[in-house]
Design a protein around this motif. Structure first.
Motif, PDB file in Angstrom:
ATOM      1  N   TYR A 151      11.452  49.397  35.970  1.00  0.00           N
ATOM      2  CA  TYR A 151      12.026  49.169  37.348  1.00  0.00           C
ATOM      3  C   TYR A 151      10.602  49.252  38.255  1.00  0.00           C
ATOM      4  N   ARG A 152      10.584  48.356  39.042  1.00  0.00           N
ATOM      5  CA  ARG A 152       9.386  48.439  40.095  1.00  0.00           C
ATOM      6  C   ARG A 152      10.092  48.741  41.358  1.00  0.00           C
ATOM      7  N   GLN A 153       9.767  50.188  41.659  1.00  0.00           N
ATOM      8  CA  GLN A 153      10.489  50.945  42.809  1.00  0.00           C
ATOM      9  C   GLN A 153      10.161  50.138  44.127  1.00  0.00           C
ATOM     10  N   GLY A 154      11.212  49.899  44.875  1.00  0.00           N
ATOM     11  CA  GLY A 154      11.099  49.331  46.125  1.00  0.00           C
ATOM     12  C   GLY A 154      10.809  47.775  46.065  1.00  0.00           C
ATOM     13  N   TYR A 155      10.967  47.147  44.915  1.00  0.00           N
ATOM     14  CA  TYR A 155      10.875  45.831  44.809  1.00  0.00           C
ATOM     15  C   TYR A 155      11.868  45.104  43.981  1.00  0.00           C
ATOM     16  N   ASP A 156      12.229  45.676  42.826  1.00  0.00           N
ATOM     17  CA  ASP A 156      13.255  45.008  41.948  1.00  0.00           C
ATOM     18  C   ASP A 156      14.816  45.793  42.569  1.00  0.00           C
ATOM     19  N   VAL A 157      15.669  45.311  42.152  1.00  0.00           N
ATOM     20  CA  VAL A 157      16.737  45.876  42.529  1.00  0.00           C
ATOM     21  C   VAL A 157      18.008  45.969  41.328  1.00  0.00           C
ATOM     22  N   SER A 158      18.257  47.207  41.189  1.00  0.00           N
ATOM     23  CA  SER A 158      18.983  47.475  39.884  1.00  0.00           C
ATOM     24  C   SER A 158      20.601  47.305  40.508  1.00  0.00           C
ATOM     25  N   ILE A 159      21.159  46.479  39.696  1.00  0.00           N
ATOM     26  CA  ILE A 159      22.536  45.932  39.778  1.00  0.00           C
ATOM     27  C   ILE A 159      23.248  46.475  38.644  1.00  0.00           C
ATOM     28  N   PRO A 160      24.801  46.392  39.015  1.00  0.00           N
ATOM     29  CA  PRO A 160      25.532  46.807  37.852  1.00  0.00           C
ATOM     30  C   PRO A 160      25.841  45.831  36.769  1.00  0.00           C
ATOM     31  N   VAL A 161      26.212  46.005  35.525  1.00  0.00           N
ATOM     32  CA  VAL A 161      26.668  45.129  34.587  1.00  0.00           C
ATOM     33  C   VAL A 161      27.864  44.712  34.899  1.00  0.00           C
ATOM     34  N   TYR A 162      28.264  43.253  35.140  1.00  0.00           N
ATOM     35  CA  TYR A 162      29.637  42.986  35.808  1.00  0.00           C
ATOM     36  C   TYR A 162      30.764  43.207  34.671  1.00  0.00           C
ATOM     37  N   SER A 163      31.854  43.804  34.797  1.00  0.00           N
ATOM     38  CA  SER A 163      32.890  43.731  33.940  1.00  0.00           C
ATOM     39  C   SER A 163      34.014  42.634  34.189  1.00  0.00           C
ATOM     40  N   PRO A 164      34.319  41.787  33.047  1.00  0.00           N
ATOM     41  CA  PRO A 164      35.183  40.655  33.578  1.00  0.00           C
ATOM     42  C   PRO A 164      36.569  41.281  33.749  1.00  0.00           C
ATOM     43  N   LEU A 165      36.852  42.363  33.280  1.00  0.00           N
ATOM     44  CA  LEU A 165      38.135  43.097  33.367  1.00  0.00           C
ATOM     45  C   LEU A 165      38.592  43.458  34.876  1.00  0.00           C
ATOM     46  N   SER A 166      37.231  43.215  35.673  1.00  0.00           N
ATOM     47  CA  SER A 166      37.706  43.677  37.105  1.00  0.00           C
ATOM     48  C   SER A 166      38.551  42.704  37.909  1.00  0.00           C
ATOM     49  N   VAL A 167      38.728  41.488  37.232  1.00  0.00           N
ATOM     50  CA  VAL A 167      39.399  40.362  37.873  1.00  0.00           C
ATOM     51  C   VAL A 167      40.800  40.036  36.946  1.00  0.00           C
ATOM     52  N   GLU A 168      40.594  40.555  35.792  1.00  0.00           N
ATOM     53  CA  GLU A 168      41.664  40.194  34.668  1.00  0.00           C
ATOM     54  C   GLU A 168      42.668  41.294  34.769  1.00  0.00           C
ATOM     55  N   VAL A 169      42.308  42.729  34.858  1.00  0.00           N
ATOM     56  CA  VAL A 169      43.294  43.754  35.073  1.00  0.00           C
ATOM     57  C   VAL A 169      43.405  44.193  36.485  1.00  0.00           C
ATOM     58  N   ASP A 170      44.389  44.545  37.073  1.00  0.00           N
ATOM     59  CA  ASP A 170      44.733  45.092  38.160  1.00  0.00           C
ATOM     60  C   ASP A 170      45.051  46.611  37.983  1.00  0.00           C
ATOM     61  N   LEU A 171      44.044  47.236  38.440  1.00  0.00           N
ATOM     62  CA  LEU A 171      44.260  48.970  38.309  1.00  0.00           C
ATOM     63  C   LEU A 171      44.628  49.300  39.737  1.00  0.00           C
ATOM     64  N   PRO A 172      45.921  49.717  40.163  1.00  0.00           N
ATOM     65  CA  PRO A 172      45.965  50.213  41.637  1.00  0.00           C
ATOM     66  C   PRO A 172      45.546  51.401  41.904  1.00  0.00           C
ATOM     67  N   GLU A 173      45.081  51.706  42.825  1.00  0.00           N
ATOM     68  CA  GLU A 173      44.349  53.030  43.347  1.00  0.00           C
ATOM     69  C   GLU A 173      45.278  54.108  43.188  1.00  0.00           C
ATOM     70  N   ARG A 174      44.713  55.191  42.456  1.00  0.00           N
ATOM     71  CA  ARG A 174      45.418  56.297  42.230  1.00  0.00           C
ATOM     72  C   ARG A 174      45.112  57.594  43.068  1.00  0.00           C
ATOM     73  N   GLN A 175      45.843  58.128  43.445  1.00  0.00           N
ATOM     74  CA  GLN A 175      45.653  59.685  44.006  1.00  0.00           C
ATOM     75  C   GLN A 175      44.715  60.488  43.571  1.00  0.00           C
ATOM     76  N   PRO A 176      43.827  61.125  43.894  1.00  0.00           N
ATOM     77  CA  PRO A 176      42.854  61.697  43.434  1.00  0.00           C
ATOM     78  C   PRO A 176      43.935  63.295  42.753  1.00  0.00           C
ATOM     79  N   GLY A 177      43.032  63.848  41.854  1.00  0.00           N
ATOM     80  CA  GLY A 177      43.614  65.109  41.295  1.00  0.00           C
ATOM     81  C   GLY A 177      43.550  65.337  39.927  1.00  0.00           C
ATOM     82  N   PRO A 178      44.225  66.422  39.469  1.00  0.00           N
ATOM     83  CA  PRO A 178      44.094  66.568  37.770  1.00  0.00           C
ATOM     84  C   PRO A 178      44.959  65.452  37.061  1.00  0.00           C
ATOM     85  N   ARG A 179      44.200  65.336  36.048  1.00  0.00           N
ATOM     86  CA  ARG A 179      44.726  63.907  35.083  1.00  0.00           C
ATOM     87  C   ARG A 179      45.399  64.725  33.815  1.00  0.00           C
TER      88      ARG A 179
END
Length: 564
Positions: free
Chosen positions: A228-256
């Motif tokens: 990684y070249r600091q301040g030159y390259d950009v570290s990006i995430p590895v895209y997950s196709p499940l982001s559009v294929e699966v709908d996960l509604p936001e859940r309230q924070p707290g114990p699980r």
């Protein structure tokens, strides 16, 4: 003659016996290696068979309103030049021409996307086995619809090739590099940006794209601190196709239901053994999932995880845990991180030397826990020490990070361009709060005292520090001129003369002689130990144009505040 006959009679007899003795061993060894290679191939074919998605057979290309098949065919001569490998010394001031960006009243860089072309070698074989992927098409379409885009190449500050290098597995390395070098504005990669999410390949899996790219910037999904070249390259995430294929509604924070959950199916054997040991020690608090052996390979199996014959829906099961483990695999960057953030589960990242996505601007302490790989046996104890209130804040922040920066190829592309834009126009850059606080307050304590920013905010203005020794007249002149700057928030005068008291009255300034003496001692001690001044680099500098002509040249240049 006898010796010759003796040697001849033993020689032919010994060789067959040796082969017979080790034949079974060699056959067994070869079989094990072959099976291992086949198993590895099957795994990676399964892993990447659904990503990226090729759109070669469709007409989804919308940038210039034409089908992929209408793109002109370009043959690459075998003798075409190959770019140099990425220069690890590149920085924005050495490998990027900021003068191309010029003055822009909107403080927005202009991005040009090359027209779509189909590159093939001399015999007609494409440089990529997948062609243009749906993901890269979405990325280019999002950029073309944004304020960054320009179709005027002469106005462009940044150039993006239409050559899809998201997945190195599908590329022919040499031919792809030659295609890049053939671009009309390539100029050794100057001001060019490449997007890659799956770098490297077996057996070493490099953490950066192996395609030679000269000075081009790389938005990469798996950088290590070595590549990684600091301040030159950009570290990006590895895209997950499940982001559009699966709908996960936001859940309230707290114990699980579960405290810790591991859902990755390709974990190294040593890590899985350690996780199983933690499972034995902590029982139902930890859920250790693996791939389902009783399901046929296909899309359905990708969305399933199993534990002792029980099948769980993935990624839905991630919402049932407070913390979710994200371990390194063959590559440092894992799409699991995106799935975990979407589920509002706090990621526990164990991937030494991994450069987290967008870490240049995102404060990952607010949304994740990073643990060295060697401390995996202590993971449960470390996580238990985090207060419940802080866990809830991290769950909220994790979900918001996904919504803002991970949820689509558009979000990833726009975030990347904004980071580069902030480097070129730093005076108009987004603040820490704008990057890390949701624009719409969804809870009562966004600015929680549990977290401190990694970088100082720019919005309140700057603090001017004046280090002086005995020049009273010059000091007053500096104070008078600097105080006229509208963005000045605070002025600190450091009196560095222990043998003479500072002036008694300076309008508008508070005088604490004890503090000044202590500060002078601290500065002197620092300089004696490190042979340099502690205030060498500051975020804002005094503008020399404010000073009068007869002001000392040493102060006008202001290269090192320690020299004042």
């Amino acid at each position: 003659m006898c010796a010759s006959v003796k040697y001849g009679s033993r020689g032919p007899a010994l060789i067959p016996r040796m082969k017979t003795k080790y034949r079974i061993y060699y056959i067994t060894l070869f079989s094990v290696v072959l099976l291992g290679l086949i198993a590895t191939g099957i795994y990676y074919i399964t892993l990447f068979s659904f990503w990226p998605h090729s759109i070669e057979s469709s007409a989804e290309w919308s940038l210039d309103r034409r089908s992929v098949h209408d793109a002109p065919l370009v043959r690459i001569p075998m003798s075409s030049p190959i770019p140099e490998r990425g220069d690890l010394s590149c920085r924005m001031h050495t490998c990027f021409d900021v003068y191309r960006c010029g003055y822009n009243p909107k403080n927005k860089i202009k991005v040009y996307i090359y027209p779509l072309q189909r590159f093939v070698d001399e015999v007609g074989v494409p440089i990529s086995s997948t062609g243009l992927s749906r993901e890269y098409n979405d990325l280019l379409s999002a950029i073309s619809d944004s304020d960054f885009y320009t179709d005027d190449v002469s106005r462009a500050c940044l150039f993006i090739p239409s050559i899809d290098v998201l997945n190195q597995n599908s590329l022919r390395i040499r031919e792809t590099a030659q295609a890049l070098a053939m671009l009309p504005r390539w100029d050794k990669g100057m001001n060019h940006l490449l997007f890659n999410m799956l770098p490297g390949g077996p057996p070493d899996y490099n953490t950066a794209l192996d395609v030679p790219r000269d000075r081009a910037l790389l938005a990469g999904g798996g950088f290590s601190t070595w590549t990684y070249r600091q301040g030159y390259d950009v570290s990006i995430p590895v895209y997950s196709p499940l982001s559009v294929e699966v709908d996960l509604p936001e859940r309230q924070p707290g114990p699980r239901r579960y405290f810790i959950l591991s859902s990755q199916t390709a974990i190294h054997r040593e890590y899985r053994v350690e996780l199983e040991r933690l499972k034995e020690e902590n029982g139902e608090a930890l859920l250790l999932l693996d791939k389902c052996s009783n399901l046929s390979q296909g899309l359905a199996s990708v969305r399933k995880r199993c534990y002792k014959g029980q099948v769980y829906d993935y990624p839905q099961i991630l919402q049932e845990s407070s913390f979710c483990v994200v371990l390194r695999g063959a590559r440092l960057g894992q799409a699991t991180l995106s799935d975990v953030l979407q589920a509002g589960c706090v990621p526990v990242i164990m991937a030494d030397s991994y450069i987290l996505p967008f870490s240049e601007v995102l404060d990952w302490k607010r949304a994740s826990v990073v643990i060295p790989e060697e401390k995996l046996p202590e993971m449960y104890t470390i996580l238990k020490s985090i207060p419940h209130r802080q866990v809830e804040e991290m769950q909220r922040q994790a979900r918001w990070f996904w919504e803002a920066y991970f949820s689509s190829m558009k979000a990833i592309g726009m975030t990347t361009l904004q980071i580069i834009n902030d480097r070129i126009y730093p005076y108009a850059a987004l603040t820490y709060e704008e990057w890390n606080n949701p624009p719409v307050v969804k809870w009562t304590s966004v600015n929680s005292p549990l977290f401190l920013p990694l970088i100082p905010p720019r919005s309140p203005g700057f603090t001017a520090v004046v280090l002086t020794y005995d020049r009273i007249e010059s000091l007053f002149r500096v104070i008078t001129e600097i105080s006229k700057v509208p963005s000045l928030a605070k002025l600190l005068v450091v009196w560095n003369n222990q043998n003479k008291s500072p002036p008694e009255a300076i309008d508008g300034l508070s005088l604490d002689q004890t503090h000044m003496v202590e500060r002078s001692e601290c500065i002197n001690k620092f300089a004696s130990v490190f042979a340099t001044m502690p205030l060498k680099v500051v975020e804002h500098r005094a503008d020399p144009v404010l000073y009068k002509d007869d002001f000392p040249e040493k102060l006008k240049s202001f290269p090192n505040i320690g020299s004042l």
